[in-house]
Design a protein around this motif. Structure first.
Motif, short mmCIF file in Angstrom:
data_model
loop_
_atom_site.label_atom_id
_atom_site.label_comp_id
_atom_site.label_asym_id
_atom_site.label_seq_id
_atom_site.Cartn_x
_atom_site.Cartn_y
_atom_site.Cartn_z
N ASP A 55 0.86 -1.18 0.00
CA ASP A 55 0.00 0.00 0.00
C ASP A 55 0.89 1.23 0.00
OD1 ASP A 55 -1.82 2.01 0.36
OD2 ASP A 55 -2.88 1.05 2.03
N ASN A 57 0.25 4.25 0.47
CA ASN A 57 -0.06 5.20 1.54
C ASN A 57 0.52 4.74 2.88
OD1 ASN A 57 -1.58 6.85 -0.20
ND2 ASN A 57 -3.35 5.47 0.03
N ASP A 83 -2.37 3.21 -5.90
CA ASP A 83 -1.94 3.29 -4.50
C ASP A 83 -1.61 1.92 -3.94
OD1 ASP A 83 -4.54 2.59 -4.83
OD2 ASP A 83 -5.34 3.81 -3.18
#
Length: 364
Positions: A55, A57, A83
């Motif tokens: 991920d 993020n 993402d």
């Protein structure tokens, strides 16, 4: 529908199954379930191989089930925000060789379903619009039960085009049966003016009313006569007492079904052979049939009893006379004959009027 010659020989041993018609909503539901199944399978693969994805993020976080659902959804829909991405070789191979075919199948199911529904509706609208423009001088049959089906079979057997027959019936069963027989159907109550307008009753040449309720038949007859003062209306009644009311309502011809069956049963009881002959006359196929034909040039001036056909009545100036009536002792131009003849022409029983002879009505 046209059949090739010698259908008995060509059709032997051949299996023919009826077409399966499914509702558009059933088809749509089936495809949506398949799309959801693909989505669920992809979510499961991503979730089981969560270590192969990262991920952007939060690189340290392992993919949760919600992350797997999110990634699978945006991947299958080709949105691809980027993402979440596969980082291991196994995850990338799964994306290349499993996800890509699943993505294509997913899009085909959703887009293909939408296009098919729109195309089907468009084709149906075009067909209905074309039918409304071309239909006219047709026969409307109200009710597609036993009597209605028999009436249609008789019309078709005598050369009437199925495309010129329209059925009016509120029943879903009648709709399916009429469509299976290649007939146009207007679903609804024939006592309603709007339903009859959809069946193009104002443009119809004949209307046959065959429902099992005399009150509905009377009301339908009144409505038909109001919409089309020129149509020839044939109506069935169950009780003889209602026949005068049906004629007053505008029916040109009234058939009493219960009395006709009762008479046939009585004749069969008194004389089984006479009952067999009457049944033969009323049944389509081999044997005898009752038919109406035009008078031939060679028959003008002759007596009805002297013709090859068994003449039982003569139609002159829209009046029906028995063959022994002095008014029609000699046949004249313009007469039409009601005859009993073989249902199929036989070498020893030719059928006049079926060999391109000159008709008396065609002469100047």
């Amino acid at each position: 529908m046209q059949f090739e010659s010698d259908p008995d020989q060509r059709g032997r041993g051949k299996v023919s199954l009826p077409e399966r018609h499914r509702s558009p909503w059933w088809q749509l539901g089936k495809r949506l379930l398949l799309a959801l199944a693909i989505l669920a399978g992809v979510v499961l693969m991503v979730y089981l191989d969560a270590d192969g994805y990262v991920d952007g993020n939060d690189p340290t976080n392992k993919l949760s089930l919600i992350d797997a659902i999110y990634y699978s959804t945006v991947t299958l829909s080709t949105t691809g925000y980027g993402d979440i991405a596969p980082v291991t070789d196994s995850a990338r191979l799964i994306n290349a060789f499993v996800m890509t075919p699943a993505r294509i199948a997913f899009l085909v199911l959703l887009i293909g379903t939408t296009l098919e529904v729109l195309a089907t509706q468009g084709r149906e609208l075009i067909r209905i619009a074309r039918w409304r423009k071309t239909v006219g001088h047709h026969v409307v049959v109200v009710g597609y039960g036993t009597k209605g089906r028999s009436a249609v079979k008789t019309l078709v057997h005598n050369g009437y085009d199925r495309e010129n027959i329209v059925i009016v019936d509120p029943s879903a069963t009648a709709l399916a049966e009429a469509h299976a027989d290649g007939l146009a159907v207007v679903t609804g109550d024939a006592t309603r003016r709007e339903v009859l307008r959809r069946a193009r009753v104002p443009d119809a040449e004949q209307v046959i009313i065959t429902t099992d309720r005399d009150d509905s038949n009377v009301l339908t007859t009144l409505t038909v006569r109001q919409l089309n003062p020129e149509a020839y209306i044939v109506s069935a009644v169950r009780e003889q007492d209602n026949a005068p009311l049906m004629r007053q309502s505008g029916a040109n011809s009234v058939i009493t079904s219960s009395d006709a069956v009762g008479r046939l049963l009585g004749l069969s009881t008194l004389s089984p052979t006479l009952g067999d002959v009457m049944e033969d006359l009323l049944t389509r196929g081999d044997g005898l049939e009752v038919a109406e034909r035009e008078l031939l040039v060679s028959e003008v001036g002759k007596q009805p009893q002297s013709l090859p056909d068994q003449v039982i009545a003569v139609v002159r100036d829209e009046q029906v006379y028995r063959y022994f009536d002095p008014v029609v002792a000699l046949l004249a131009r313009g007469d039409r004959l009601i005859v009993v003849r073989p249902a199929r022409e036989l070498p020893w029983a030719p059928r006049p009027g079926t060999h391109n002879e000159d008709f008396a009505a065609d002469e100047d």
